[in-house]
Design an enzyme around this catalytic site. Structure first.
Site, mmCIF file in Angstrom:
data_model
loop_
_atom_site.group_PDB
_atom_site.id
_atom_site.type_symbol
_atom_site.label_atom_id
_atom_site.label_comp_id
_atom_site.label_asym_id
_atom_site.label_seq_id
_atom_site.Cartn_x
_atom_site.Cartn_y
_atom_site.Cartn_z
ATOM 1 N N GLY A 191 0.782 -1.235 0.000
ATOM 2 C CA GLY A 191 0.000 0.000 0.000
ATOM 3 C C GLY A 191 0.813 1.284 0.000
ATOM 4 O O GLY A 191 0.330 2.317 0.467
ATOM 5 N N THR A 192 2.029 1.266 -0.582
ATOM 6 C CA THR A 192 2.791 2.523 -0.617
ATOM 7 C C THR A 192 2.147 3.537 -1.563
ATOM 8 O O THR A 192 2.243 4.743 -1.328
ATOM 9 C CB THR A 192 4.265 2.303 -1.016
ATOM 10 O OG1 THR A 192 4.328 1.792 -2.343
ATOM 11 C CG2 THR A 192 4.968 1.347 -0.059
ATOM 12 N N ASN A 193 1.499 3.052 -2.611
ATOM 13 C CA ASN A 193 0.796 3.994 -3.497
ATOM 14 C C ASN A 193 -0.442 4.570 -2.810
ATOM 15 O O ASN A 193 -0.764 5.746 -2.985
ATOM 16 C CB ASN A 193 0.434 3.324 -4.823
ATOM 17 C CG ASN A 193 1.628 3.282 -5.761
ATOM 18 O OD1 ASN A 193 2.049 4.308 -6.273
ATOM 19 N ND2 ASN A 193 2.197 2.103 -5.937
ATOM 20 N N ASN B 244 -5.391 2.803 -12.968
ATOM 21 C CA ASN B 244 -4.425 1.847 -12.430
ATOM 22 C C ASN B 244 -3.029 2.428 -12.558
ATOM 23 O O ASN B 244 -2.739 3.140 -13.519
ATOM 24 C CB ASN B 244 -4.516 0.539 -13.239
ATOM 25 C CG ASN B 244 -3.511 -0.505 -12.776
ATOM 26 O OD1 ASN B 244 -3.396 -0.793 -11.578
ATOM 27 N ND2 ASN B 244 -2.757 -1.067 -13.708
ATOM 28 N N HIS C 134 0.839 1.234 -13.082
ATOM 29 C CA HIS C 134 1.609 0.065 -13.505
ATOM 30 C C HIS C 134 3.094 0.428 -13.515
ATOM 31 O O HIS C 134 3.469 1.491 -14.028
ATOM 32 C CB HIS C 134 1.162 -0.395 -14.902
ATOM 33 C CG HIS C 134 1.877 -1.625 -15.348
ATOM 34 N ND1 HIS C 134 1.545 -2.882 -14.871
ATOM 35 C CD2 HIS C 134 2.944 -1.793 -16.150
ATOM 36 C CE1 HIS C 134 2.372 -3.768 -15.397
ATOM 37 N NE2 HIS C 134 3.236 -3.133 -16.179
ATOM 38 N N ILE D 102 -7.257 -9.141 -11.791
ATOM 39 C CA ILE D 102 -7.769 -8.552 -13.034
ATOM 40 C C ILE D 102 -9.290 -8.492 -12.937
ATOM 41 O O ILE D 102 -9.931 -9.448 -12.491
ATOM 42 C CB ILE D 102 -7.298 -9.380 -14.254
ATOM 43 C CG1 ILE D 102 -5.783 -9.205 -14.419
ATOM 44 C CG2 ILE D 102 -8.042 -8.968 -15.517
ATOM 45 C CD1 ILE D 102 -5.152 -10.105 -15.461
ATOM 46 N N LEU D 103 -9.862 -7.350 -13.310
ATOM 47 C CA LEU D 103 -11.319 -7.186 -13.256
ATOM 48 C C LEU D 103 -11.917 -7.532 -14.621
ATOM 49 O O LEU D 103 -11.350 -7.184 -15.662
ATOM 50 C CB LEU D 103 -11.664 -5.746 -12.864
ATOM 51 C CG LEU D 103 -11.212 -5.340 -11.446
ATOM 52 C CD1 LEU D 103 -11.310 -3.831 -11.252
ATOM 53 C CD2 LEU D 103 -12.023 -6.075 -10.375
ATOM 54 N N MET E 59 -3.848 -6.729 -7.175
ATOM 55 C CA MET E 59 -3.252 -7.814 -7.950
ATOM 56 C C MET E 59 -4.275 -8.762 -8.573
ATOM 57 O O MET E 59 -3.970 -9.924 -8.829
ATOM 58 C CB MET E 59 -2.258 -8.588 -7.079
ATOM 59 C CG MET E 59 -1.088 -7.749 -6.613
ATOM 60 S SD MET E 59 -0.196 -6.957 -7.980
ATOM 61 C CE MET E 59 1.081 -6.069 -7.082
HETATM 62 C C1 GAR Z 1 3.464 -1.117 -7.337
HETATM 63 O O1 GAR Z 1 4.745 -1.091 -7.918
HETATM 64 C C2 GAR Z 1 2.401 -1.111 -8.412
HETATM 65 O O2 GAR Z 1 2.717 -0.315 -9.510
HETATM 66 C C3 GAR Z 1 2.400 -2.569 -8.805
HETATM 67 O O3 GAR Z 1 2.549 -3.273 -7.597
HETATM 68 C C4 GAR Z 1 3.222 -2.454 -6.638
HETATM 69 C C5 GAR Z 1 2.344 -2.325 -5.416
HETATM 70 O O4 GAR Z 1 2.978 -1.624 -4.397
HETATM 71 N N1 GAR Z 1 1.191 -2.896 -9.494
HETATM 72 C C6 GAR Z 1 1.133 -3.777 -10.477
HETATM 73 O O5 GAR Z 1 2.085 -4.440 -10.837
HETATM 74 C C7 GAR Z 1 -0.236 -3.949 -11.131
HETATM 75 N N2 GAR Z 1 -0.106 -4.584 -12.401
HETATM 76 P P1 GAR Z 1 2.153 -0.924 -3.201
HETATM 77 O O6 GAR Z 1 1.181 -1.952 -2.632
HETATM 78 O O7 GAR Z 1 3.227 -0.592 -2.206
HETATM 79 O O8 GAR Z 1 1.472 0.290 -3.759
#
Ligand code: GAR
Length: 204
Positions: A12-14, A108, A110, A93-94, A91
């Protein structure tokens, strides 16, 4: 005010970048009103709790089928009156039947420059492993609208990041997050939330 749900599966850093943007006055067009996790043990749930944002677990495994999983998400979104969905390290796909209900209302992030290293099977650390294996010198992150094609919706924002000699998938992942994802995701959420709020205002 656009009500935003952030869908997560892991660290969940994003999500944190969005919460920080909201707290710092950089995300004003929408309000993070709900966090939905596809995993019961995601650290992102703790981040939601710390920020006082309601959180719901829609456990992909426990719910058994894609239909039941998407139905549970739909119920949660409806009960919080959500207008916009942000996939932030989500993680799963919808399906088309889900994405069709939310045209240009799901975005999203990526961790590559789409169309490189994207689509089914490219997620999380795997994206950076593939980038290093291919030997690219520049990678980055993309924010895009979500449709039925994995990582196939219209691109909203991209930011390049240099690959450095000696990079590991982990070091590259961290640099892409710090220099690109955590920067462009809040900006894109602000822009899309603003557009949705305007559309909402227009029909009232
Ligand atoms: C992030 O790098 C995000 O871009 C990627 O997973 C990580 C999640 O980090 N997402 C994907 O690969 C989706 N296809 P987070 O949980 O710390 O945000």
């Amino acid at each position: 005010m656009t009500k935003i749900a952030v869908l997560v599966s892991g660290g969940g850093t994003n999500l944190q970048a969005l919460l920080d943007a909201q707290a710092g006055g950089r995300l004003t067009a929408g309000k993070i009103s709900l966090v939905i996790s596809s995993k019961p043990d995601a650290y992102a749930l703790k981040r939601a709790e710390n920020a006082g944002v309601p959180a719901v677990v829609c456990d992909r495994k426990a719910l058994g089928s894609q239909e039941a999983f998407e139905q549970a998400i739909m119920v949660a979104l409806a009960s919080y009156g959500i207008d916009m969905i942000v996939l932030a390290g989500f993680m799963s796909i919808l399906s088309k039947s889900f994405t069709d209900v939310w045209p240009e209302r799901i975005i999203n992030v990526h961790p590559s420059l789409i169309p490189s290293f994207c689509g089914e099977g490219y997620y999380g650390l795997r994206v950076h492993e593939a980038a290093l294996a291919r030997g690219v010198k520049v990678t980055g992150a993309t924010v895009h609208f979500v449709n039925e094609i994995p990582d196939g919706g219209r691109i909203i924002a991209q930011k390049p990041v240099a690959v450095k000699p000696g990079d590991t998938p982990e070091s590259l992942q961290l640099r892409v997050m710090q220099e690109a994802e955590w920067v462009i995701l809040p900006l894109a959420v602000q822009a899309v939330a603003e557009a949705i709020a305007k559309r909402k205002g227009g029909v009232q």
